[in-house]
Motif scaffolding. Structure first.
Motif, PDB file in Angstrom:
ATOM      1  N   TRP A   1      16.005  -8.415 -73.519  1.00 37.65           N
ATOM      2  CA  TRP A   1      17.463  -8.310 -73.416  1.00 37.65           C
ATOM      3  C   TRP A   1      18.123  -9.469 -74.156  1.00 37.65           C
ATOM      4  N   GLY A   2      17.601 -10.681 -73.991  1.00 38.05           N
ATOM      5  CA  GLY A   2      18.159 -11.858 -74.653  1.00 38.05           C
ATOM      6  C   GLY A   2      18.088 -11.764 -76.168  1.00 38.05           C
ATOM      7  N   GLU A   3      16.980 -11.242 -76.696  1.00 40.85           N
ATOM      8  CA  GLU A   3      16.845 -11.090 -78.153  1.00 40.85           C
ATOM      9  C   GLU A   3      17.859 -10.093 -78.699  1.00 40.85           C
TER      10      GLU A   3
ATOM     11  N   LEU B   1      30.296 -19.417 -73.803  1.00 40.75           N
ATOM     12  CA  LEU B   1      28.856 -19.654 -73.951  1.00 40.75           C
ATOM     13  C   LEU B   1      28.460 -21.080 -73.601  1.00 40.75           C
ATOM     14  N   GLN B   2      29.248 -22.033 -74.053  1.00 38.16           N
ATOM     15  CA  GLN B   2      28.862 -23.427 -73.854  1.00 38.16           C
ATOM     16  C   GLN B   2      29.303 -23.969 -72.491  1.00 38.16           C
ATOM     17  N   ARG B   3      30.569 -23.786 -72.138  1.00 36.99           N
ATOM     18  CA  ARG B   3      31.050 -24.344 -70.874  1.00 36.99           C
ATOM     19  C   ARG B   3      30.665 -23.463 -69.690  1.00 36.99           C
ATOM     20  N   THR B   4      31.026 -22.180 -69.749  1.00 34.45           N
ATOM     21  CA  THR B   4      30.809 -21.312 -68.596  1.00 34.45           C
ATOM     22  C   THR B   4      29.325 -21.054 -68.335  1.00 34.45           C
ATOM     23  N   LEU B   5      28.571 -20.687 -69.377  1.00 31.12           N
ATOM     24  CA  LEU B   5      27.160 -20.359 -69.156  1.00 31.12           C
ATOM     25  C   LEU B   5      26.236 -21.566 -69.201  1.00 31.12           C
ATOM     26  N   ALA B   6      26.438 -22.466 -70.167  1.00 32.37           N
ATOM     27  CA  ALA B   6      25.507 -23.587 -70.324  1.00 32.37           C
ATOM     28  C   ALA B   6      25.911 -24.813 -69.515  1.00 32.37           C
ATOM     29  N   GLY B   7      27.147 -24.835 -69.022  1.00 35.57           N
ATOM     30  CA  GLY B   7      27.590 -25.971 -68.219  1.00 35.57           C
ATOM     31  C   GLY B   7      27.809 -27.248 -69.008  1.00 35.57           C
ATOM     32  N   THR B   8      27.999 -27.116 -70.328  1.00 37.76           N
ATOM     33  CA  THR B   8      28.257 -28.300 -71.150  1.00 37.76           C
ATOM     34  C   THR B   8      29.747 -28.614 -71.146  1.00 37.76           C
TER      35      THR B   8
ATOM     36  N   TYR C   1      37.093 -23.359 -90.638  1.00 39.55           N
ATOM     37  CA  TYR C   1      35.890 -22.580 -90.892  1.00 39.55           C
ATOM     38  C   TYR C   1      34.641 -23.376 -90.519  1.00 39.55           C
ATOM     39  N   GLU C   2      34.568 -24.618 -90.960  1.00 41.76           N
ATOM     40  CA  GLU C   2      33.409 -25.460 -90.638  1.00 41.76           C
ATOM     41  C   GLU C   2      33.285 -25.667 -89.135  1.00 41.76           C
ATOM     42  N   ASP C   3      34.412 -25.808 -88.441  1.00 39.97           N
ATOM     43  CA  ASP C   3      34.393 -25.959 -86.995  1.00 39.97           C
ATOM     44  C   ASP C   3      33.889 -24.681 -86.334  1.00 39.97           C
ATOM     45  N   TYR C   4      34.334 -23.529 -86.826  1.00 36.38           N
ATOM     46  CA  TYR C   4      33.872 -22.252 -86.277  1.00 36.38           C
ATOM     47  C   TYR C   4      32.354 -22.117 -86.439  1.00 36.38           C
ATOM     48  N   VAL C   5      31.848 -22.410 -87.633  1.00 33.53           N
ATOM     49  CA  VAL C   5      30.403 -22.334 -87.880  1.00 33.53           C
ATOM     50  C   VAL C   5      29.654 -23.296 -86.955  1.00 33.53           C
ATOM     51  N   ARG C   6      30.191 -24.483 -86.766  1.00 31.78           N
ATOM     52  CA  ARG C   6      29.586 -25.478 -85.877  1.00 31.78           C
ATOM     53  C   ARG C   6      29.570 -24.969 -84.423  1.00 31.78           C
ATOM     54  N   ALA C   7      30.671 -24.362 -83.989  1.00 31.96           N
ATOM     55  CA  ALA C   7      30.736 -23.824 -82.619  1.00 31.96           C
ATOM     56  C   ALA C   7      29.677 -22.741 -82.416  1.00 31.96           C
ATOM     57  N   CYS C   8      29.484 -21.884 -83.416  1.00 29.27           N
ATOM     58  CA  CYS C   8      28.460 -20.838 -83.318  1.00 29.27           C
ATOM     59  C   CYS C   8      27.072 -21.458 -83.212  1.00 29.27           C
ATOM     60  N   GLN C   9      26.804 -22.481 -84.008  1.00 29.17           N
ATOM     61  CA  GLN C   9      25.503 -23.137 -83.962  1.00 29.17           C
ATOM     62  C   GLN C   9      25.281 -23.818 -82.613  1.00 29.17           C
ATOM     63  N   GLU C  10      26.301 -24.476 -82.101  1.00 33.24           N
ATOM     64  CA  GLU C  10      26.194 -25.111 -80.782  1.00 33.24           C
ATOM     65  C   GLU C  10      25.846 -24.069 -79.714  1.00 33.24           C
ATOM     66  N   SER C  11      26.445 -22.889 -79.815  1.00 32.05           N
ATOM     67  CA  SER C  11      26.160 -21.827 -78.850  1.00 32.05           C
ATOM     68  C   SER C  11      24.725 -21.324 -78.986  1.00 32.05           C
ATOM     69  N   ARG C  12      24.263 -21.166 -80.223  1.00 31.84           N
ATOM     70  CA  ARG C  12      22.866 -20.741 -80.431  1.00 31.84           C
ATOM     71  C   ARG C  12      21.892 -21.733 -79.796  1.00 31.84           C
ATOM     72  N   GLU C  13      22.216 -23.010 -79.888  1.00 29.15           N
ATOM     73  CA  GLU C  13      21.319 -24.052 -79.373  1.00 29.15           C
ATOM     74  C   GLU C  13      21.170 -24.014 -77.853  1.00 29.15           C
ATOM     75  N   VAL C  14      22.178 -23.527 -77.140  1.00 32.21           N
ATOM     76  CA  VAL C  14      22.093 -23.483 -75.669  1.00 32.21           C
ATOM     77  C   VAL C  14      21.817 -22.080 -75.138  1.00 32.21           C
ATOM     78  N   PHE C  15      21.766 -21.096 -76.020  1.00 29.42           N
ATOM     79  CA  PHE C  15      21.699 -19.698 -75.595  1.00 29.42           C
ATOM     80  C   PHE C  15      20.506 -19.400 -74.691  1.00 29.42           C
ATOM     81  N   ALA C  16      19.297 -19.728 -75.117  1.00 27.64           N
ATOM     82  CA  ALA C  16      18.104 -19.367 -74.340  1.00 27.64           C
ATOM     83  C   ALA C  16      18.151 -19.982 -72.944  1.00 27.64           C
ATOM     84  N   ARG C  17      18.503 -21.244 -72.871  1.00 26.26           N
ATOM     85  CA  ARG C  17      18.576 -21.922 -71.567  1.00 26.26           C
ATOM     86  C   ARG C  17      19.693 -21.333 -70.705  1.00 26.26           C
TER      87      ARG C  17
END
Length: 174
Positions: free
Chosen positions: A16-18, A70-77, A108-124
């Protein structure tokens, strides 16, 4: 903006996660594709009157979706939200103000960075999809609901981006 955005293949069967992660990446790339090659003025253009939506405004909004859900609500960051100018609508909602002078390249760079930050916490953050998370908008929900909501946000706003891009320069495509 960046040229040559390639949308990733979506996982059609797997965990499901994949499947969810690949669909999120597909929608992220589709949004970037709708913005590619446009000038600062085009990204700021209100192309479908009387709507005030712009591609740049949607970009600001989607970085907020990434960081809030993704980052605050799910990952608690505690993500860092850029100090973009906002206003309060008649309905009491806060929205990004297109008079914000931040250059489109930085947004645009901030948006790309936000997406990457979300990918980094997604599995956890999504390891336990039945985990209940509090949120002020919907009340207590499980992780699956939040992920569905993020995909809903992307699907809705990629549709808006389709219309905006076509009105700006005639470009169409799924």
């Amino acid at each position: 903006m960046v040229r040559g955005v390639v949308r990733p293949h979506r996982v059609l069967s797997g965990s499901w996660g994949e499947v969810i992660a690949s669909n999120l990446d597909y929608h992220r790339a589709t949004f970037r594709w709708k913005c590619e090659g446009l000038s600062e003025a085009q990204l700021r253009r209100r192309a479908v009157p009387p709507s005030e939506l712009t591609l740049l405004g949607l970009m600001r909004h989607l970085q907020g979706v990434e960081r809030h859900w993704l980052q605050r609500t799910l990952a608690g960051t505690t993500p860092a939200f850029p100090p973009y100018k906002t206003y309060v609508t008649a309905a009491g909602d806060e929205w990004y103000d297109d008079s914000d002078p931040t250059p489109a390249r930085e947004v645009y760079e901030d948006y790309v960075r936000a997406c990457q930050e979300s990918r980094e916490v997604f599995a956890r953050a999504t390891a336990d999809t039945a985990r209940i998370v509090p949120n002020t908008e919907f009340g207590a929900t499980d992780v699956r609901f939040v992920l569905e909501h993020v995909i809903e946000e992307y699907a809705r706003h990629v549709g808006h981006a389709d219309l905006l891009r076509e009105a700006i320069d005639g470009s169409t495509g799924e």
